[in-house]
Design an enzyme around this catalytic site. Structure first.
Site, PDB file in Angstrom:
ATOM      1  N   SER A 120       0.640  13.230 -15.132  1.00 40.18           N
ATOM      2  CA  SER A 120      -0.508  13.216 -16.042  1.00 40.18           C
ATOM      3  C   SER A 120      -0.511  14.503 -16.850  1.00 40.18           C
ATOM      4  CB  SER A 120      -1.802  13.119 -15.221  1.00 40.18           C
ATOM      5  OG  SER A 120      -2.949  13.385 -16.000  1.00 40.18           O
ATOM      6  N   LYS A 167      -1.663  15.430  -9.235  1.00 37.43           N
ATOM      7  CA  LYS A 167      -0.740  15.296 -10.355  1.00 37.43           C
ATOM      8  C   LYS A 167       0.073  16.576 -10.576  1.00 37.43           C
ATOM      9  CE  LYS A 167      -1.651  11.030 -11.274  1.00 37.43           C
ATOM     10  NZ  LYS A 167      -0.656   9.981 -11.012  1.00 37.43           N
ATOM     11  N   ASP A 226       0.880  -1.166   0.000  1.00 38.22           N
ATOM     12  CA  ASP A 226       0.000   0.000   0.000  1.00 38.22           C
ATOM     13  C   ASP A 226       0.918   1.216   0.000  1.00 38.22           C
ATOM     14  OD1 ASP A 226      -1.607   2.174   0.583  1.00 38.22           O
ATOM     15  OD2 ASP A 226      -2.501   1.295   2.395  1.00 38.22           O
ATOM     16  N   TYR A 253      -7.606  14.699  -7.976  1.00 35.16           N
ATOM     17  CA  TYR A 253      -6.693  14.095  -8.947  1.00 35.16           C
ATOM     18  C   TYR A 253      -5.812  15.159  -9.588  1.00 35.16           C
ATOM     19  CZ  TYR A 253      -5.006  11.260 -12.830  1.00 35.16           C
ATOM     20  OH  TYR A 253      -4.214  10.595 -13.735  1.00 35.16           O
TER      21      TYR A 253
END
Length: 256
Positions: free
Chosen positions: A141, A157, A59, A153
């Site tokens: 990304s 990134k 993890d 998100y």
């Protein structure tokens, strides 16, 4: 014939599927001694068995998990040459929809997990026999440059870029031969996306239009960029951002 990462000890997080799986397959084919790190034991072990890699449960948001991996690598391999920090998740929630638990969970994997991976890798790489050395490649990304409504998100990134630069500069100024770079995939045709497109074929046109090249990327193309940055061919590349997105971040929005 020796591969481009022949016998190099390589950790790939999120290697059980998608872009990470493509990285595992390419690095194994190029002679790497690959540890596939993931929380998905069934898929991870299957891919590892197919590629002659070693599966390790990890993890990436767990500090103790990274500590255990450091110990395993030190005891079983005695060195680390490459880390591909690839594990990540999406939330698909805007600033008006996001709850704190979702925000914290995504950031713990997509950003804190990358930091923990970099820290463990630098600890190991600075003590490699023959002198410090290694390559860290962080998967960011196109949303590092161009935002989408998924606020957690996008934030994570963008954060990977700053983290990558900071670690790269630290290693360079200390005289450690440890390079740190980020790669920036755009829409990539993973198995999960293929399944979605099979269910809704009309989506393919929209995904293809996301890049001026008129198609989605392939996981093999992203893996090839990671391989370049991990190899000795990229010996003077550090702190950089390397897009693999068909020109998406270079094109002005179209008129129609």
């Amino acid at each position: 014939m020796a591969g481009r990462v022949q016998d190099k000890v390589t950790v790939i997080t999120g290697g059980a599927s998608g872009i990470g799986e493509g990285m595992v397959r390419r690095f194994c084919a190029e002679g790497g001694r690959v540890l596939l790190a993931d929380v998905d034991a069934d898929a991870g072990q299957r891919v590892a068995d197919e590629c002659d890699a070693r599966f390790v449960h990890l993890d990436v948001s767990s500090e103790s998990g990274w500590g255990a991996l450091e110990t395993l690598i030190s005891c079983d391999y005695g060195r680390l040459d490459i880390l591909l920090n690839n594990a990540g998740i999406v939330a698909e929630k805007s600033i008006l929809e996001i709850d704190l638990d979702t925000w914290n969970r995504l950031l713990s994997i997509n950003l804190t997990g990358v930091m923990l991976g970099c820290r463990s890798a630098v600890r190991l790489m600075r003590n490699n026999a023959g002198g410090s050395g290694g390559s860290i490649v962080n998967t960011a990304s196109t949303t590092s440059y161009l935002a989408i409504p998924d606020v957690a998100y996008t934030t994570s990134k963008a954060g990977v870029v700053g983290l990558t630069k900071s670690v790269a500069v630290q290693c360079a100024t200390e005289g450690l031969n440890i390079r740190v770079n980020s790669i920036h995939p755009g829409a990539t045709l993973t198995n999960i996306l293929k399944t979605a497109l099979d269910a809704t074929p009309t989506l393919a046109k929209s995904f293809n239009r996301m890049s001026p090249m008129g198609r989605m990327g392939r996981v093999e193309e992203v893996a090839a960029m990671a391989l370049f940055l991990a190899s000795d061919e990229a010996s003077f590349c550090t702190g950089g951002q390397f897009p693999v997105e068909g020109g998406t971040v270079s094109e002005h929005p179209r008129m129609g």
